[in-house]
Design an enzyme around this catalytic site. Structure first.
Site, PDB file in Angstrom:
ATOM      1  N   GLY A 249       7.021 -24.319  25.368  1.00  9.10           N
ATOM      2  CA  GLY A 249       6.734 -22.347  25.428  1.00  9.10           C
ATOM      3  C   GLY A 249       5.613 -22.918  25.952  1.00  9.10           C
ATOM      4  O   GLY A 249       5.201 -22.672  26.851  1.00  9.10           O
ATOM      5  N   PHE A 250       4.674 -23.398  24.578  1.00  8.32           N
ATOM      6  CA  PHE A 250       2.987 -23.205  25.099  1.00  8.32           C
ATOM      7  C   PHE A 250       2.582 -22.527  25.316  1.00  8.32           C
ATOM      8  O   PHE A 250       1.254 -21.991  25.894  1.00  8.32           O
ATOM      9  CB  PHE A 250       2.499 -24.158  26.657  1.00  8.32           C
ATOM     10  CG  PHE A 250       3.952 -25.411  26.539  1.00  8.32           C
ATOM     11  CD1 PHE A 250       3.335 -26.589  25.270  1.00  8.32           C
ATOM     12  CD2 PHE A 250       4.277 -26.104  27.404  1.00  8.32           C
ATOM     13  CE1 PHE A 250       4.013 -27.734  25.186  1.00  8.32           C
ATOM     14  CE2 PHE A 250       5.351 -27.582  27.477  1.00  8.32           C
ATOM     15  CZ  PHE A 250       5.240 -28.015  26.353  1.00  8.32           C
ATOM     16  N   GLY A 477      10.537 -27.437  20.087  1.00  9.91           N
ATOM     17  CA  GLY A 477      10.417 -29.340  19.496  1.00  9.91           C
ATOM     18  C   GLY A 477       9.202 -29.337  18.873  1.00  9.91           C
ATOM     19  O   GLY A 477       8.743 -30.707  19.061  1.00  9.91           O
ATOM     20  N   ASN A 641       4.567 -32.237   7.113  1.00 10.19           N
ATOM     21  CA  ASN A 641       5.230 -33.892   8.126  1.00 10.19           C
ATOM     22  C   ASN A 641       4.406 -34.798   8.789  1.00 10.19           C
ATOM     23  O   ASN A 641       3.525 -34.137   9.688  1.00 10.19           O
ATOM     24  CB  ASN A 641       6.319 -33.308   8.728  1.00 10.19           C
ATOM     25  CG  ASN A 641       7.495 -34.745   9.326  1.00 10.19           C
ATOM     26  OD1 ASN A 641       6.871 -35.638   9.215  1.00 10.19           O
ATOM     27  ND2 ASN A 641       8.257 -34.151   8.765  1.00 10.19           N
ATOM     28  N   THR A 644       5.567 -35.324  12.489  1.00  2.06           N
ATOM     29  CA  THR A 644       5.095 -34.595  13.152  1.00  2.06           C
ATOM     30  C   THR A 644       4.097 -33.541  13.881  1.00  2.06           C
ATOM     31  O   THR A 644       3.398 -33.628  14.741  1.00  2.06           O
ATOM     32  CB  THR A 644       6.537 -32.625  13.069  1.00  2.06           C
ATOM     33  OG1 THR A 644       6.130 -32.628  11.636  1.00  2.06           O
ATOM     34  CG2 THR A 644       8.115 -32.965  13.069  1.00  2.06           C
ATOM     35  N   LYS A 711      -2.251 -25.335   7.035  1.00  2.30           N
ATOM     36  CA  LYS A 711      -3.074 -24.851   8.928  1.00  2.30           C
ATOM     37  C   LYS A 711      -2.281 -25.314  10.030  1.00  2.30           C
ATOM     38  O   LYS A 711      -1.503 -26.419  10.036  1.00  2.30           O
ATOM     39  CB  LYS A 711      -4.396 -25.386   8.843  1.00  2.30           C
ATOM     40  CG  LYS A 711      -4.816 -24.627   7.989  1.00  2.30           C
ATOM     41  CD  LYS A 711      -7.082 -25.324   8.097  1.00  2.30           C
ATOM     42  CE  LYS A 711      -7.646 -25.007   7.317  1.00  2.30           C
ATOM     43  NZ  LYS A 711      -8.650 -25.196   7.922  1.00  2.30           N
ATOM     44  N   VAL A 713      -1.058 -27.115  14.100  1.00  2.00           N
ATOM     45  CA  VAL A 713      -1.382 -28.168  14.483  1.00  2.00           C
ATOM     46  C   VAL A 713      -0.972 -28.349  16.095  1.00  2.00           C
ATOM     47  O   VAL A 713      -1.361 -29.376  16.754  1.00  2.00           O
ATOM     48  CB  VAL A 713      -1.278 -29.357  13.891  1.00  2.00           C
ATOM     49  CG1 VAL A 713      -0.968 -29.633  12.226  1.00  2.00           C
ATOM     50  CG2 VAL A 713       0.460 -30.003  13.969  1.00  2.00           C
ATOM     51  N   GLY A 714      -0.424 -27.091  16.076  1.00  2.00           N
ATOM     52  CA  GLY A 714      -0.153 -27.055  17.656  1.00  2.00           C
ATOM     53  C   GLY A 714      -1.441 -27.631  18.865  1.00  2.00           C
ATOM     54  O   GLY A 714      -1.006 -27.651  19.788  1.00  2.00           O
ATOM     55  N   GLU A 715      -2.294 -26.319  18.709  1.00  2.00           N
ATOM     56  CA  GLU A 715      -3.180 -26.119  19.784  1.00  2.00           C
ATOM     57  C   GLU A 715      -5.070 -26.940  19.528  1.00  2.00           C
ATOM     58  O   GLU A 715      -5.006 -27.192  20.650  1.00  2.00           O
ATOM     59  CB  GLU A 715      -3.512 -24.857  19.612  1.00  2.00           C
ATOM     60  CG  GLU A 715      -2.097 -24.057  20.204  1.00  2.00           C
ATOM     61  CD  GLU A 715      -2.122 -22.588  20.259  1.00  2.00           C
ATOM     62  OE1 GLU A 715      -2.410 -22.078  21.293  1.00  2.00           O
ATOM     63  OE2 GLU A 715      -2.154 -22.069  19.287  1.00  2.00           O
TER      64      GLU A 715
END
Length: 749
Positions: A249-250, A477, A641, A644, A711, A713-715
């Site tokens: 998606g982002f 994802g 994790n 991931t 916290k 970590v995606g961005e």
């Protein structure tokens, strides 16, 4: 040993690798029809005439909908809120980013090239697509603003947003700049960039009376529910949104776009389920993009490198239809200690599709400018770039004047520099070579806010001894299924294999949008609390049962271990959790939880931090740039994790490589349409573009953000990477490139 933190394999991996994970366009409903959007071919004007007879006469065509015959909606634009701020409609925005104004065949106006202006519905996708090509529209075109330089002559101040004001300031910047021993005054630009998730946007709509079900690829099922309900004048509970899997998606799927409501309009018109799936080219315009930015950075420092002043002025493009602000100044406001600071955000309006959130919106673009400027200042001062950053290390949030909830940036600099071998760097530009190849080393700071919103979850233990935990969240994802299963299993004291986590349905307890790197920090505590509450219920039930081996013990006298309730004093006294359910009547034992924010954000400033080090190799004859290695060190609270987390940080770095070296939406500015609207021409990094990526996660404890210490970590992984590349390119060549992407032609000039 705690399950949380371990590198557990994804619990949904088998579904994905066997092709049985059901994405939005793959749900199968009886009597399904198919819709295809017809897009405008002018950037501004009105629809003067519509010719649909040829399309309507084709075999299998069920309807051709235009502004002339589409059902009228209760809310013609879907939502009157603005993405960039403004008044928030109703209470729905508590969990969601505002929905942009939509184009839903309710008027004859054209706001941008590529806008949905008609919808063809047929009994097969192929017939719908063929008929869509036969719809003819004539326009009364109007002069369009498609020149950014001219749009800048009529700048607008964005409407204020919480946490992101249009203008900020402290101290006296002009006086501090006059006293500074060294100053730089620089201009940086970033281009329009488009999201390109593997899964394009898609929606299936089904009406059953006055109840609507949407199978939608979204990062925000609750937001889609509310927008659809608002559009049709329905109570939200009469709209159900289902989304068990998202193929990336982002940010583009964080808000609800026109096609979602259009699918529902089509389904109502033909009285059968309708699937509307965008093709790749239709994802350039109608579903947002990262806007153009122009950023001016002025830095002043003393001879020792201590910053006296920071000025960061940003202009970003927005749309006529609705506003969106790319908050580039947010990084400058908090990252470095400086006695004075001034920032501003302004909007330049173009007749294009409404921009939107794209991975680290604001922070990705803003960190490119700020961290490039810091590097330029370091060269002016003849100072090591890491040492310059340490000299301006902010021990507390310089904007809010409150302590950090946690900050491990010093350790990130140390660990990253050591792993990279930064001490061996010859600082002179052009001094490092590998044969004829120019070698450059650059670095930058990474940062992203540690966001959190309220979330709910429910946990149930079934008679077979398995636990089911639910929350209306999403898995893009990123590993949400897996991490939430770990959190629940830990809290319940059950084996991972006996716990299932379910998400992606508005019939489940509400969770916020999966954006802003906030899902684990928001939903994780709710899952943890629901699982703990269920465990406490099981213990209370067991200790109250006269036939139980644990009868008479206090709640604090019992542990939950591997699916058993066990006396702490006498481990021989134990009972299986499934037995507790059976003896209590055989019905599932259920517990609910709601994890809300407290006042912690008023007391602490919450951010993740990192340091990224990049090596580039440049061919001096043709200017090609290769990145053989990247080292990134991050402080992101407690790691949920290991696998991931590594995957998310590495993915962010890869995107940073794309931002720095490749990504640009090439617009034909005569007509306002993207000309590289496909994955052949819109370049993103592939395996051959990526060298070794070394990820370091430093130990960090944060007891303030949430009970898990997690916290997002995606961005953060994308932030700083483009700047580190630009800094490395300068180190290799002595050429400073301030306009992204950094392509061979710019290196060779």
């Amino acid at each position: 040993m705690s399950i949380v933190g371990q590198g557990i394999d994804r619990v949904d991996a088998r579904l994905k690798v066997t092709g049985t994970a059901t994405y939005s366009a793959e749900h199968k409903l009886p009597n399904m029809a198919y819709a295809v959007i017809v897009q405008s071919t002018i950037p501004k004007g009105r629809i003067a005439a519509v010719e649909t007879a040829a399309a309507e006469a084709m075999p299998g065509v069920l309807a051709v909908l235009t502004h002339q015959n589409a059902p009228r909606l209760a809310k013609p634009h879907g939502s009157e809120t603005k993405q960039g701020g403004g008044e928030q409609s109703k209470p729905d925005q508590k969990q969601s980013p505002p929905t942009p104004k939509l184009t839903l065949l309710q008027e004859d106006r054209v706001y941008y090239n590529g806008q949905p202006v008609a919808l063809v519905v047929a009994d097969t996708f192929e017939r719908a697509r063929d008929a869509a090509r036969r719809v003819r529209l004539r326009y009364a075109a109007e002069p369009a603003q498609l020149d950014f330089s001219k749009a800048k002559q009529k700048l607008r101040r964005p409407e204020p947003q919480p946490e992101r004001p249009s203008d900020t300031g402290r101290g006296n910047v002009e006086r501090s700049l006059q006293r500074a021993a060294t100053r730089v005054d620089l201009l940086y630009t970033t281009p329009m960039e488009n999201h390109n998730p593997i899964e394009p946007h898609a929606t299936i709509a089904q009406w059953e009376g006055d109840r609507l079900t949407l199978y939608d690829t979204t990062q925000n099922i609750s937001g889609a529910q509310r927008t659809a309900a608002l559009s049709f004048g329905l109570p939200p509970e009469q709209v159900r949104v289902v989304c068990p899997f998202v193929g990336g998606g982002f940010g583009s799927k964080g808000t609800t776009w026109s096609h979602v409501v259009l699918a529902a309009i089509a389904a109502k018109a033909v009285q059968r389920p309708v699937k509307l799936a965008l093709d790749r080219t239709q994802m350039y315009g109608p579903v947002g993009a990262r806007p153009l930015t122009e950023q001016r950075l002025v830095l002043g420092a003393n001879a020792q490198g201590k910053l006296a002043a920071i000025r960061h002025d940003t202009i970003s493009s927005t749309a006529t239809l609705d506003d969106f602000t790319e908050p580039c100044t947010s990084v400058s406001r908090i990252l470095y200690a400086s006695e004075s600071l001034q920032t501003s955000q302004r909007l330049a309006t173009l007749d294009v599709g409404v921009p939107t959130y794209m991975r680290a919106p604001g922070e990705a673009s803003g960190s490119f400018a700020l961290e490039s400027a810091l590097d330029e200042l370091a060269y002016r001062l003849k100072m090591d770039p890491v040492e310059l950053r340490l000299a301006n290390y902010a021990e507390k949030d310089p904007e809010k004047d409150i302590p950090w909830s946690s900050k491990s940036l010093r350790e990130c600099y140390r660990a990253g520099a050591e792993r990279f071998g930064w001490a061996r760097r010859n600082p002179k530009p052009g001094s490092m070579r590998n044969g004829r190849t120019l070698v450059g080393w650059g670095m930058a700071t990474a940062t992203y806010p540690a966001n959190r919103k309220g979330a709910k979850a429910v946990a149930a233990l079934l008679p077979d001894g398995t636990a089911v935990v639910r929350s209306g969240s999403h898995d893009l994802g990123t590993g949400t299924y897996t991490v939430m299963t770990q959190i629940a299993a830990d809290a319940l004291g059950m084996p991972l294999s006996r716990v299932r986590f379910q998400l992606g349905d508005t019939t489940m307890p509400e969770a916020p949008v999966s954006g802003g790197s906030q899902t684990v920090a928001s939903v994780g505590p709710a899952v943890h609390q629901a699982a703990r509450a269920l465990r406490d219920k099981l213990i209370a039930t067991a200790t109250a049962d006269t036939a139980s081996p644990l009868h008479g013990l206090g709640a604090g006298d019992v542990d939950a271990v591997d699916g058993w309730l066990v006396s702490r004093a006498d481990p021989a006294r134990r009972v299986q959790m499934s037995t507790v359910v059976t003896r209590a009547g055989g019905q599932p034992i259920v517990a609910n939880a709601s994890a809300e924010q407290g006042d912690e954000k008023k007391r602490f400033s919450m951010h993740a931090f990192g340091a990224v080090f990049v090596e580039v190799h440049i061919d001096p004859d043709v200017g090609t740039i290769h990145v053989p290695r990247v080292v990134g060190a991050y402080g992101i609270g407690r790691m949920m994790n290991a696998k991931t987390t590594h995957s998310q940080l590495m993915g962010g770095i890869v995107w940073g490589l794309g931002m720095g070296l490749m990504e640009k939406t090439e617009m034909d500015w005569r007509f306002g349409r993207a000309v590289n609207a496909n994955l052949a021409d819109y370049h993103v990094p592939v395996n051959a573009d990526c060298g070794a990526i070394d990820i370091i996660v430093v130990d960090e404890e944060d007891k303030q953000i949430n009970e898990l210490g997690a916290k997002g970590v995606g961005e953060i992984g994308i932030t700083g990477v483009a700047a580190a590349i630009a800094n490395a390119v300068y180190h290799a060549t002595g050429k400073r490139i301030r306009d992204l992407p950094i392509t061979p032609d710019k290196v060779m000039v």
